[in-house]
Design a protein around this motif. Sequence first.
Motif, short mmCIF file in Angstrom:
data_model
loop_
_atom_site.label_atom_id
_atom_site.label_comp_id
_atom_site.label_asym_id
_atom_site.label_seq_id
_atom_site.Cartn_x
_atom_site.Cartn_y
_atom_site.Cartn_z
N ILE A 78 0.88 -1.20 0.25
CA ILE A 78 -0.02 0.01 -0.03
C ILE A 78 0.92 1.31 -0.03
O ILE A 78 0.66 2.23 -0.67
N LEU A 79 2.00 1.10 0.71
CA LEU A 79 2.88 2.51 0.83
C LEU A 79 3.50 2.78 -0.57
O LEU A 79 3.57 3.91 -1.04
N ILE A 80 3.94 1.39 -1.48
CA ILE A 80 4.29 1.85 -2.59
C ILE A 80 3.43 2.35 -3.61
O ILE A 80 3.49 3.34 -4.56
N GLN A 81 2.22 1.80 -3.36
CA GLN A 81 0.99 2.55 -4.16
C GLN A 81 0.98 4.11 -3.72
O GLN A 81 0.87 4.90 -4.73
N GLU A 82 0.72 4.42 -2.30
CA GLU A 82 0.63 5.69 -2.00
C GLU A 82 1.57 6.75 -2.75
O GLU A 82 1.30 7.73 -3.23
N VAL A 83 3.14 6.21 -2.72
CA VAL A 83 4.17 7.12 -3.10
C VAL A 83 3.98 7.21 -4.49
O VAL A 83 3.99 8.30 -5.12
N LEU A 84 3.86 6.17 -5.23
CA LEU A 84 3.75 5.99 -6.75
C LEU A 84 2.58 6.86 -7.03
O LEU A 84 2.61 7.80 -8.16
N SER A 85 1.47 6.74 -6.38
CA SER A 85 0.17 7.42 -7.10
C SER A 85 0.21 9.14 -6.72
O SER A 85 -0.58 9.82 -7.44
N SER A 86 1.44 9.23 -5.84
CA SER A 86 1.45 10.81 -5.92
C SER A 86 2.29 11.50 -7.04
O SER A 86 2.32 12.63 -7.21
N TYR A 87 3.03 10.64 -7.63
CA TYR A 87 3.87 11.21 -8.75
C TYR A 87 3.08 10.92 -10.08
O TYR A 87 3.31 11.57 -11.13
N THR A 88 2.33 9.90 -10.16
CA THR A 88 1.66 9.45 -11.67
C THR A 88 0.35 8.93 -11.20
O THR A 88 0.09 8.02 -10.55
N GLU A 89 -0.70 9.02 -12.21
CA GLU A 89 -1.91 8.30 -12.05
C GLU A 89 -1.79 7.08 -12.75
O GLU A 89 -2.66 6.22 -12.63
N HIS A 90 -0.55 6.83 -13.40
CA HIS A 90 -0.55 5.50 -14.01
C HIS A 90 0.42 4.46 -13.10
O HIS A 90 1.23 3.82 -13.54
N TRP A 91 0.44 4.67 -11.87
CA TRP A 91 1.16 3.94 -10.86
C TRP A 91 0.86 2.31 -10.87
O TRP A 91 1.80 1.69 -10.47
N MET A 92 -0.03 1.94 -11.65
CA MET A 92 -0.56 0.42 -11.58
C MET A 92 0.40 -0.14 -12.66
O MET A 92 0.94 -1.58 -12.29
N ILE A 93 1.05 0.56 -13.56
CA ILE A 93 2.09 -0.07 -14.46
C ILE A 93 3.22 -0.31 -13.52
O ILE A 93 3.99 -1.35 -13.50
N PHE A 94 3.74 0.52 -12.62
CA PHE A 94 4.78 0.50 -11.91
C PHE A 94 4.53 -0.70 -10.73
O PHE A 94 5.35 -1.45 -10.56
N THR A 95 3.46 -0.61 -10.11
CA THR A 95 3.39 -1.52 -9.47
C THR A 95 3.35 -3.05 -10.08
O THR A 95 3.93 -3.95 -9.43
N GLY A 96 2.91 -3.12 -11.29
CA GLY A 96 2.89 -4.37 -11.96
C GLY A 96 4.50 -4.79 -12.14
O GLY A 96 4.85 -5.90 -11.97
N VAL A 97 5.31 -3.86 -12.59
CA VAL A 97 6.58 -3.82 -12.90
C VAL A 97 7.29 -4.57 -11.46
O VAL A 97 8.04 -5.65 -11.29
N VAL A 98 6.84 -3.79 -10.28
CA VAL A 98 7.66 -4.15 -9.23
C VAL A 98 7.37 -5.61 -8.80
O VAL A 98 7.99 -6.28 -8.32
N PHE A 99 6.11 -5.74 -8.93
CA PHE A 99 5.67 -7.10 -8.51
C PHE A 99 6.11 -8.25 -9.47
O PHE A 99 6.46 -9.28 -8.90
N VAL A 100 6.14 -8.10 -10.72
CA VAL A 100 6.74 -9.09 -11.69
C VAL A 100 8.35 -9.20 -11.19
O VAL A 100 8.79 -10.52 -11.10
N LEU A 101 9.05 -8.21 -10.73
CA LEU A 101 10.41 -8.29 -10.39
C LEU A 101 10.40 -9.15 -9.11
O LEU A 101 11.46 -9.90 -8.97
#
Lengths: 310, 286
Positions: free
Chosen positions: A267-290
């Motif tokens: 959730i913290l990753i989401q919070e941080v990413l979503s404050s920078y970009t509305e497309h945070w899901m793509i980064f969540t996906g990448v972090v998760f795949v890694l």
Amino acid sequence: MRGTRGLAAVALVALAVVPWLAARHQLSLLTDLLIYGLFALSLDLIMGYTGMVSFGHAAYFGLGAYASALVLIHFAQPVPVALLAGALLAGVVALPVGWFSTRATGIYFAMLTLAFAQLLYTVAYKWRELTGGSDGIAGVPKTTLFWGGPSLATPQAFYALVAACVVLSLVLCRAVVRSPFGHALEAIRENERRFMSLGRDPRPFKLVVFVIAAVFAGLAGALFAPFRGFASPEVMFWVFSGQGLMMVIMGGIGTLVGPILGAMVFILIQEVLSSYTEHWMIFTGVVFVLMVIFLPDGLVGTARRLWARG
Amino acid sequence: MANLGEQLLNALTLAGLLFLVSAGLSLVFGILRVVNFAHGVFYMLGAYLGYTTVVLTGWFWPALVIVPPVVGVLGALLESSTLRFIYRRPPIYQLLLTFGLALILEEAVRILYGPTAKGIDPPAYLQGAFALGNLLYPRYRLFVIGLGLVVAMAVWLFLRKTRAGLVIRAVAQNSEMADCLGANVARVRTLVFGAACALAGLGGVAAAPMTTAYLGMGIGVIVDAFVVVVIGGLGSIGGSIAGSLIVGAAQTWGAFYLPETAMVIMYAVMGAILIFRPWGLFGEEE
């Protein structure tokens, strides 16, 4: 072992001290994290300890949220009554679903749980008179701790309730996995055929743990509704089930504490990413795949392995 | 009577689309032992790329020809850059990996195309209705039924009658033994994954003129496709055909007679079948 006890004590003290140190929105964020942590913890019971991957766990979180919201709005009962209602409804619905789903194993089980969860999601979406359809139910009040008892409307009070529920659930889940029943679950996870060849039927065990996990997920949902003030179909959607799996994997599958931590990190990753970009899901996906490729044991699992290696 | 005929054709149209998606899902499971959660996203990708192709060329047919291979190549690239490394892990990790891929692709499409749905017109001579006796039925839907039939036949013939099909079936049966006998298992996996994605992409292109291309169409279709392969049995093309017909019929008749509970009927049918065959109609006990 002594190390874990020390860590547990530190964690408890930290949980108890936080309300005096944290600003209002930090406390609210922490409450949120703990609720998701409870959801992930419940999923780890079936996923990490029994080897059953449910892709529909959000359904029970959602059932808990709706039951709690309806009880609080229509009957103005104390919050614990709503929690009980949420946990109970989730458990009752999990009984037939689990009965069906545990007939199948592995991938078939995952698909069946997904299918049933999407069915429940559709019901929540379509049954407008009861659930408010896509708008959901808004204005869920944080009532009191018991009849005429202290109000839960302050952030500190509600945080205390959530923290107590999570700690208690963790203790109970620990007791479950350490009981003879829990050992049977691990035996099923390790080798279901061997378990059967010992003349024991794994299905009742799987059904019971499925219902227990649903009850705890329902409890998490029942806390979620008054905390956020609403219940909506999103919390029953498959994406949320998938996020639950991510939380468990991130924290460490089969570690109980790990998923709570994993939920917080997720959730913290989401919070941080979503404050920078509305497309945070793509980064969540990448972090998760890694993470899936490089850190399959998750944070706690990897830490334990490194610790054991010295 | 006309009504019954129309319902039957609606069921067949839906079954045709479901087959295109579920065949790939089933095939990938049979060969790679992976439940590809991203499979629905490739279907969605097919629809969006179909839209782009139609916009660029002004025709529908190039979309049907160009898009599936493009989607297939993308799938093959993703397989060989991620999935390939974790085949030895328990199946949950592969499922989760494809879930992560689904998130990435879904968001990528949202970035590229924005949140609004994109409509595609069917080609001119497939617009309008075709008279079957006293029943007027949309031509395009008849085309989708035909496409489903042709692809089902082609996949079946390919797997049963060609040497490549033989190798694929050998890898599905026992990948280690096939490896010993000289099959390049890694390459078979990549090719099958790509081909499955191409099939899903073809389904997406075919669906777009009926449903438009929209975000979330991937998950909608994959839940249905899961039900199809659970009913039919994973890894079996015959099972995909049977499952598609059953789900197509259940949804169509459900939507007609009990509009609010169409979904419930589909799950009831699935439940009834699984009580007697927990591994699906054509599946094998694991």
